[in-house]
Motif scaffolding. Structure first.
Motif, PDB file in Angstrom:
ATOM      1  N   ASN B 221       0.907  -1.312   0.030  1.00 55.86           N
ATOM      2  CA  ASN B 221       0.013   0.023  -0.004  1.00 55.86           C
ATOM      3  C   ASN B 221       0.695   1.388   0.040  1.00 55.86           C
ATOM      4  OD1 ASN B 221      -2.228  -1.520  -0.021  1.00 55.86           O
ATOM      5  ND2 ASN B 221      -2.677  -1.603   2.171  1.00 55.86           N
ATOM      6  N   THR B 222       1.861   1.350   0.621  1.00 56.57           N
ATOM      7  CA  THR B 222       3.028   2.376   0.732  1.00 56.57           C
ATOM      8  C   THR B 222       3.825   2.612  -0.362  1.00 56.57           C
ATOM      9  OG1 THR B 222       4.238   1.390   2.331  1.00 56.57           O
ATOM     10  CG2 THR B 222       2.559   2.830   3.007  1.00 56.57           C
ATOM     11  N   GLY B 223       3.716   1.335  -1.215  1.00 55.63           N
ATOM     12  CA  GLY B 223       4.696   1.260  -2.569  1.00 55.63           C
ATOM     13  C   GLY B 223       6.247   0.932  -2.156  1.00 55.63           C
ATOM     14  N   THR B 224       6.382   0.294  -1.059  1.00 57.68           N
ATOM     15  CA  THR B 224       7.723   0.188  -0.665  1.00 57.68           C
ATOM     16  C   THR B 224       8.142  -1.480  -0.782  1.00 57.68           C
ATOM     17  OG1 THR B 224       7.460   1.720   1.022  1.00 57.68           O
ATOM     18  CG2 THR B 224       9.315   0.495   0.985  1.00 57.68           C
ATOM     19  N   PRO B 225       9.070  -1.856  -1.312  1.00 57.06           N
ATOM     20  CA  PRO B 225       9.475  -3.139  -1.264  1.00 57.06           C
ATOM     21  C   PRO B 225       9.374  -3.866   0.027  1.00 57.06           C
ATOM     22  CG  PRO B 225      10.760  -2.205  -2.996  1.00 57.06           C
ATOM     23  CD  PRO B 225       9.840  -1.083  -2.126  1.00 57.06           C
ATOM     24  N   ALA B 226       8.932  -5.093   0.312  1.00 58.94           N
ATOM     25  CA  ALA B 226       8.796  -5.471   1.792  1.00 58.94           C
ATOM     26  C   ALA B 226      10.167  -5.659   2.278  1.00 58.94           C
ATOM     27  CB  ALA B 226       8.017  -6.833   1.758  1.00 58.94           C
ATOM     28  N   ILE B 227      11.157  -5.729   1.408  1.00 54.32           N
ATOM     29  CA  ILE B 227      12.608  -5.973   2.220  1.00 54.32           C
ATOM     30  C   ILE B 227      13.100  -4.686   2.686  1.00 54.32           C
ATOM     31  CG2 ILE B 227      13.930  -5.351   0.023  1.00 54.32           C
ATOM     32  CD1 ILE B 227      15.656  -7.668   0.516  1.00 54.32           C
ATOM     33  N   ASN B 228      12.581  -3.620   2.178  1.00 53.47           N
ATOM     34  CA  ASN B 228      12.967  -2.306   2.930  1.00 53.47           C
ATOM     35  C   ASN B 228      12.134  -2.017   4.231  1.00 53.47           C
ATOM     36  OD1 ASN B 228      14.711  -1.650   0.836  1.00 53.47           O
ATOM     37  ND2 ASN B 228      13.302  -0.399  -0.352  1.00 53.47           N
ATOM     38  N   LEU B 229      11.297  -2.700   4.560  1.00 58.76           N
ATOM     39  CA  LEU B 229      10.779  -2.425   5.875  1.00 58.76           C
ATOM     40  C   LEU B 229      11.761  -2.986   7.011  1.00 58.76           C
ATOM     41  CD1 LEU B 229       6.995  -3.080   5.277  1.00 58.76           C
ATOM     42  CD2 LEU B 229       8.011  -0.951   5.095  1.00 58.76           C
ATOM     43  N   LYS B 230      12.578  -2.208   7.401  1.00 59.68           N
ATOM     44  CA  LYS B 230      13.671  -2.531   8.302  1.00 59.68           C
ATOM     45  C   LYS B 230      13.116  -3.092   9.610  1.00 59.68           C
ATOM     46  CE  LYS B 230      17.231  -2.058   5.706  1.00 59.68           C
ATOM     47  NZ  LYS B 230      16.589  -2.683   4.512  1.00 59.68           N
ATOM     48  N   GLY B 231      13.729  -4.221  10.122  1.00 64.11           N
ATOM     49  CA  GLY B 231      13.165  -4.703  11.297  1.00 64.11           C
ATOM     50  C   GLY B 231      12.091  -5.750  11.380  1.00 64.11           C
ATOM     51  N   THR B 232      11.461  -5.885  10.172  1.00 61.63           N
ATOM     52  CA  THR B 232      10.243  -6.697  10.128  1.00 61.63           C
ATOM     53  C   THR B 232      10.854  -8.280   9.743  1.00 61.63           C
ATOM     54  OG1 THR B 232       9.711  -6.335   7.781  1.00 61.63           O
ATOM     55  CG2 THR B 232       8.580  -4.822   9.505  1.00 61.63           C
ATOM     56  N   ASN B 233       9.996  -9.063  10.217  1.00 66.85           N
ATOM     57  CA  ASN B 233      10.570 -10.495   9.849  1.00 66.85           C
ATOM     58  C   ASN B 233      10.565 -10.828   8.354  1.00 66.85           C
ATOM     59  OD1 ASN B 233       7.922 -10.765   9.826  1.00 66.85           O
ATOM     60  ND2 ASN B 233       7.636 -12.428  11.433  1.00 66.85           N
ATOM     61  N   VAL B 234       9.378 -10.116   7.637  1.00 65.66           N
ATOM     62  CA  VAL B 234       9.556 -10.299   6.191  1.00 65.66           C
ATOM     63  C   VAL B 234      10.876  -9.950   5.570  1.00 65.66           C
ATOM     64  CG1 VAL B 234       8.349  -9.531   4.088  1.00 65.66           C
ATOM     65  CG2 VAL B 234       6.876 -10.240   6.058  1.00 65.66           C
ATOM     66  N   SER B 235      11.280  -8.473   5.865  1.00 61.55           N
ATOM     67  CA  SER B 235      12.333  -7.966   5.465  1.00 61.55           C
ATOM     68  C   SER B 235      13.662  -8.962   5.555  1.00 61.55           C
ATOM     69  CB  SER B 235      12.564  -6.617   5.878  1.00 61.55           C
ATOM     70  OG  SER B 235      13.969  -6.167   5.942  1.00 61.55           O
ATOM     71  N   GLU B 236      13.780  -9.354   6.912  1.00 62.71           N
ATOM     72  CA  GLU B 236      14.876 -10.252   7.128  1.00 62.71           C
ATOM     73  C   GLU B 236      14.712 -11.650   6.437  1.00 62.71           C
ATOM     74  OE1 GLU B 236      17.253  -9.940   9.932  1.00 62.71           O
ATOM     75  OE2 GLU B 236      16.406  -7.871   9.621  1.00 62.71           O
ATOM     76  N   ALA B 237      13.429 -12.158   6.318  1.00 59.49           N
ATOM     77  CA  ALA B 237      13.373 -13.331   5.496  1.00 59.49           C
ATOM     78  C   ALA B 237      13.822 -12.988   4.177  1.00 59.49           C
ATOM     79  CB  ALA B 237      11.915 -13.952   5.665  1.00 59.49           C
ATOM     80  N   TYR B 238      13.542 -12.014   3.479  1.00 62.18           N
ATOM     81  CA  TYR B 238      13.743 -11.670   2.201  1.00 62.18           C
ATOM     82  C   TYR B 238      15.436 -11.443   1.964  1.00 62.18           C
ATOM     83  CZ  TYR B 238       9.248 -11.643  -0.228  1.00 62.18           C
ATOM     84  OH  TYR B 238       8.076 -12.277  -0.858  1.00 62.18           O
ATOM     85  N   THR B 239      16.077 -10.910   2.856  1.00 68.04           N
ATOM     86  CA  THR B 239      17.353 -10.534   2.945  1.00 68.04           C
ATOM     87  C   THR B 239      18.267 -11.719   3.042  1.00 68.04           C
ATOM     88  OG1 THR B 239      16.867  -8.330   4.223  1.00 68.04           O
ATOM     89  CG2 THR B 239      19.101  -9.114   4.029  1.00 68.04           C
ATOM     90  N   ASP B 240      17.660 -12.744   3.779  1.00 68.44           N
ATOM     91  CA  ASP B 240      18.050 -14.015   3.917  1.00 68.44           C
ATOM     92  C   ASP B 240      18.229 -14.649   2.353  1.00 68.44           C
ATOM     93  OD1 ASP B 240      18.871 -13.667   6.471  1.00 68.44           O
ATOM     94  OD2 ASP B 240      17.365 -15.208   7.267  1.00 68.44           O
ATOM     95  N   LEU B 241      16.931 -14.668   2.086  1.00 68.30           N
ATOM     96  CA  LEU B 241      16.792 -15.327   0.618  1.00 68.30           C
ATOM     97  C   LEU B 241      17.737 -14.942  -0.432  1.00 68.30           C
ATOM     98  CD1 LEU B 241      13.088 -15.896  -0.849  1.00 68.30           C
ATOM     99  CD2 LEU B 241      15.177 -14.763  -2.418  1.00 68.30           C
ATOM    100  N   VAL B 242      17.862 -13.548  -0.507  1.00 69.56           N
ATOM    101  CA  VAL B 242      18.833 -12.903  -1.355  1.00 69.56           C
ATOM    102  C   VAL B 242      20.408 -13.620  -1.108  1.00 69.56           C
ATOM    103  CG1 VAL B 242      20.071 -10.819  -2.176  1.00 69.56           C
ATOM    104  CG2 VAL B 242      17.422 -10.807  -1.992  1.00 69.56           C
ATOM    105  N   ALA B 243      20.660 -13.507   0.245  1.00 74.67           N
ATOM    106  CA  ALA B 243      22.052 -13.822   0.608  1.00 74.67           C
ATOM    107  C   ALA B 243      22.144 -15.431   0.109  1.00 74.67           C
ATOM    108  CB  ALA B 243      22.163 -13.852   1.892  1.00 74.67           C
TER     109      ALA B 243
END
Lengths: 219, 270
Positions: B221-243
């Motif tokens: 809704n805010t037009g931000t990729p979920a990975i940019n929502l720092k501190g959320t578990n979704v962001s962490e999970a996507y960061t791990d995925l990329v790694a």
């Protein structure tokens, strides 16, 4: 109706394909058989025709002419006609007739087995005239269609069709049995109910008994 | 040479676009020059999720038809210098995607970029087919429920039989499984398929498990990729995925049900 599989014989240094015909074969049936033969062996050029049962000479001539036209289209060379002891002619439509009692050694065409190591995904169809050996899973809604036996060494969850040309001796061997449908020589069963514990995901084989019933037996 | 990665699923609404946006952003944040392309012609969404909707002047179809250059159509991400977006057209339909046209665009992009991420539409029609045809690697997004997993299986079949690599007889497309909307509590309660159940059906390695979270909706809704929502578990999970995609060894997180203490059980809360 299942077709009888073509037969290959080995004479001298050539492989000949024998086309077995019933006296009342229709033009379409003949053409289908020829096309099928062509698929089996892109390079086979020699064809032998064998008549089952009694056929009257006019009918024979008619059929042979028909085959001749089709065979040329498909680049087969008609070598000779095998006929039973009632064969009346020395040649039919310019093709020599040889007595069946010549006792040629014939074997069913053994199409090479197809071995697959990748998973067979939903929506994929695998067909082969010979056996099919799959070393991986067969997903739901995948189809395996074989002229001979089927072996699945992973989970079998799709549709397994063996003996597509009517070979009732074909069997299905499965390492983890849970298919949606099984069929041998056109006799099929959809397995829509939960399988008994001793079969579900266990090694099993499927075969036709002498009354043409499908049997599933744990291995 | 750029690597082409398709994000696909078969079924709609499982998180392809969310994953495309976060995955592409994640690659860019790691320093790779990345472009993400929306193949959903006629139903474009990627630009919304990436928050660049109002900056779309020329789109993918304009480039294919020669009405605009790639340079004009590429939109630079507002947060990340290495990331570009090629939006889909909202007014054309999927027939605008020709094989030659798409290939030309991908070839041109390959000269400048390290990664080309193709966000596939749902279904197995032309748009989805074009998105996966040129792929070197595939992220197959699936939800922990039977129909989504079945559709993913179908897509895996298409990848292994109809993609360019399959047609040319080259090394097969590398497949990765991404499980989204995973809720360990509901898995434990038996409402959802477990990672094990999904792997048992699909038999491809799991690249990442993204937990079910309200944050994803907020991100969209805010037009931000979920990975940019720092501190959320979704962001962490996507960061791990990329790694993990880049070859690092990261343990899976957020995949086991939290043991609820007595107080939490008494007073609820999530």
């Amino acid at each position: 109706m299942p077709m009888t599989p073509p037969v290959k014989i080995n004479l001298a240094s050539f492989d000949y394909y024998i086309l077995k015909l019933s006296p009342d074969a229709t033009a379409e049936q003949i053409y289908d058989k020829l096309v099928h033969l062509r698929k089996l062996d892109a390079f086979g050029r020699y064809l032998v025709i064998e008549f089952d049962g009694k056929t009257n000479p006019e009918k024979q001539t008619e059929i042979i002419k028909l085959i001749k036209v089709n065979a040329e289209k498909l680049m087969f060379e008609l070598k000779f006609i095998l006929a039973n002891e009632f064969a009346l002619m020395k040649n039919i439509a310019d093709i020599p007739v040889v007595e069946l009692s010549l006792n040629l050694k014939s074997t069913p065409v053994s199409s090479p087995a197809l071995r697959i190591e990748e998973p067979i995904r939903s929506g994929i169809k695998i067909e082969n005239d010979g056996d099919i050996v799959i070393l991986n899973l067969v997903s739901h809604n995948a189809e395996i269609i074989s002229g001979g036996n089927i072996h699945v060494y992973g989970d079998a969850r799709g549709r397994l069709v063996a003996g597509r040309y009517g070979d009732k001796s074909a069997r299905i061997f499965v390492q983890k049995f849970n298919p949606e449908l099984i069929s041998i020589a056109g006799i099929y069963k959809a397995l829509d109910e939960k399988l008994p514990e001793h079969l579900l995901n266990k090694p099993a084989q499927v075969f036709l008994d002498d009354k043409d019933r499908l049997n599933v037996v744990a291995l | 040479m750029a690597k082409i990665v398709v994000v696909t699923s078969g079924k709609g609404g499982v998180g392809k676009t969310t994953t495309s946006a976060s995955f592409a952003t994640g690659l860019a944040l790691r320093g790779y020059k990345t472009v993400v392309i929306d193949f959903d012609i006629g139903l474009r969404n990627l630009d919304l999720i990436m928050g660049c909707e109002r900056r779309v002047v020329y789109d993918f179809v304009n480039v294919i038809s020669g009405d605009a250059t790639l340079h004009q159509a590429l939109i630079k991400d507002k947060n990340c210098d290495n990331l570009f977006i090629l939006a889909a057209s909202q007014t054309k339909d999927k027939d605008a995607l020709s094989e030659e046209g798409v290939q030309k665009v991908l070839d041109d992009l390959a000269k400048d970029f390290d990664y080309i991420v193709c966000d596939s539409p749902a279904g197995i029609e032309k748009g989805a087919f074009m998105a996966l045809y040129f792929a070197d690697e595939a992220l197959v997004v699936t939800n922990p429920e039977v129909s989504s997993v079945r559709d993913s299986d179908r897509i895996l079949g298409i990848l292994s039989s109809k993609s360019r690599r399959a047609v040319d007889g080259k090394e097969k497309v590398k497949e990765h499984l991404v499980i989204t909307r995973y809720n360990p509590d509901r898995v434990e309660a038996g409402d959802m398929l477990s990672i094990q159940d999904i792997q048992d059906i699909l038999r491809i390695p799991v690249l990442g498990v993204i937990p079910e979270s309200k944050d994803v909706l907020q991100a969209s809704n805010t037009g931000t990729p979920a990975i940019n929502l720092k501190g959320t578990n979704v962001s962490e999970a996507y960061t791990d995925l990329v790694a993990r995609f880049l070859g690092e060894d990261k343990p899976m997180r957020y995949t086991t049900a939290e043991k609820k203490g007595l107080l939490k059980r008494l007073f609820g809360g999530n």
